[in-house]
Design an enzyme around this catalytic site. Sequence first.
Site, short mmCIF file in Angstrom:
data_model
loop_
_atom_site.label_atom_id
_atom_site.label_comp_id
_atom_site.label_asym_id
_atom_site.label_seq_id
_atom_site.Cartn_x
_atom_site.Cartn_y
_atom_site.Cartn_z
N LYS A 189 -6.46 0.45 1.12
CA LYS A 189 -6.92 -0.78 0.47
C LYS A 189 -6.82 -0.63 -1.04
CE LYS A 189 -10.97 -3.88 0.68
NZ LYS A 189 -12.35 -3.99 1.22
N SER A 211 -13.23 -8.00 3.82
CA SER A 211 -12.28 -8.01 2.72
C SER A 211 -11.11 -7.06 2.90
CB SER A 211 -13.02 -7.65 1.42
OG SER A 211 -13.55 -6.33 1.50
N SER A 230 -16.72 -5.92 6.01
CA SER A 230 -15.35 -5.95 5.50
C SER A 230 -14.37 -5.03 6.20
CB SER A 230 -15.35 -5.62 4.00
OG SER A 230 -15.92 -6.68 3.27
#
Length: 574
Positions: free
Chosen positions: A131, A206, A230
């Site tokens: 990420k 996310s 997330s």
Amino acid sequence: MERRPWQDIAHQVQSHRNRTLSQIQPPIPDVPSSLPGNVTGIPQALLSPREVEITTTFTEDLVFSLATGSLTSTEVTNAFLRRAGLAQKLTNCITEVLPERALARAKELDDFLSEHKRPRGPLHGLPISVKEHVGMKDLGLNAGFVAWAEEKADDDALILKILWQAGCVFYVRTAEPQSLMHLETSSNLYGVTVNPFDRLLTPGGSSGGEGSLIGLRGSCLGLGTDIGGSIRSPAANNGIFGFRPTTGRIPLLGLSAPQVGSGYIESVLGPLSTSLDGIKLFMRTVLAAKPWVTDPSLVPLPWRDEESHLGKNDYKRLRIAVLWSDAVVKPHPPVLRALKEVVTKLSKVRDVEIVDWKPYKHDFAWELIASLYYMDGGDQTTELIGSSGEPWRPLSRFIVSENPHVKHRTIAEIEDLKLQRDKYRYEYAQQWNSTATTMAQNGDLEDLVDVILCPASPGVAPPLDSSRYWGYTSQWNLLDYPALVFPVTTVDPALDVRDDEYSPTNDQDQFNHDLCKSSISSRAFVQPLISEDNGPEKYLGLPVSLQLVGRRYEDEKVVEALAYMKEKIGLPFS
């Protein structure tokens, strides 16, 4: 000084991404100009059979093949680079690929194995996706903000140093939303990331870039973060495994984020994978490196998988409590069916006991965590968005400016909220303790519920910009309980019939009930390519996932419990 238009900055970062994609060799195949809603079958049609075979192999099997030399890291890395490039074209899930450094690393590992006749470490040669806001030396670190588009990491995050020493390859960085505080993935830098099973639906967030990428098998193991769901939201929406560990186990040094929570609700870093063994491999590898020696904020607790955490005297017995609903938002028919099917099968297993779990003030829990996220009234996020001139994304506005619990707090108010948080954690622990069936002579509670089985969200992947209920994931962030999302089944319109006679009990329940029957309109960055009808047929074939939750620092028990369930009832169901 004159401020650069945010559109120019977005164009700049997207051009950089495109340049990195162009470095992949052989070049990434073109995708059809008119895409279907479900694009999960396209990589198999465009990649070579060998590339398909490699990228659809489970994490643990790849690690074995790489360690024994039956696969080279160079071949595996190339295959995942090409599949990741295709995933970008299909779902807009990455911020950049790293072909040059990844292939150099792969060659180094292949040479090491050839010379020393042993792997470099437990992750020898394995490509891992990351990420974007996990810092990587000299690369961008924008955390979804245009204002941070030119920020760069001074060093690798501690977690990356650990994984590097274990022998992995970093080859791609994945998309995240503006502010990092969405259960979706949309930013003004990169646009909207979509779900590979239906491009008009969200992959979650996310860590939604990871979700889409792994859902399309452009990665088998990736890094996400979780402060309200997330990791688990993308795992659920894409039919993969995602684990939120207890705080203090996995290091966070070197991550970029605004000061959400300020320590009152801590983010955690954890894995997403195509397999449960991939989750376990990640946890075991990271904790074997004793990260608490470098980061004293961590708990010195290794991964304890050498013995069973279920039952006593080597007798495996599993007590599962089922949370059918949190009494705030009723789950949609596919989720309730998945719960019923799992419970029905488990109830026939001799060494499994099923009980119901009564939700304890989950509505209050959301009010509390929504207050604890932004003690500064959302000022830092507001300033970051405003300083670049970029517009607010709908879900950024939802969690900050439209959130009635976001206020400027005095020190006294902050301390009161912390006390309420701790009191709620105590009360929830007492509810768990009340599930004990006996009391040992030494005063220990016996036969407690081991894990809670519950929804991961109210429904399957919803339409874009509509993930506005966090309660099925944020509940466990507030309590700091480890939680593991896993795939169960897929939507079947013949079985998952909407209950049109149901009467919602509150505004949140009404909103989510309406998601079963509302029409999908086109959104920015997404061309409507399939029918806009949103009846039961709309969700045909979408993954349906559930969540397993344990008490603090019982992470190993959660993973072991799911492994036991998989063995006994054959999850996921075909």
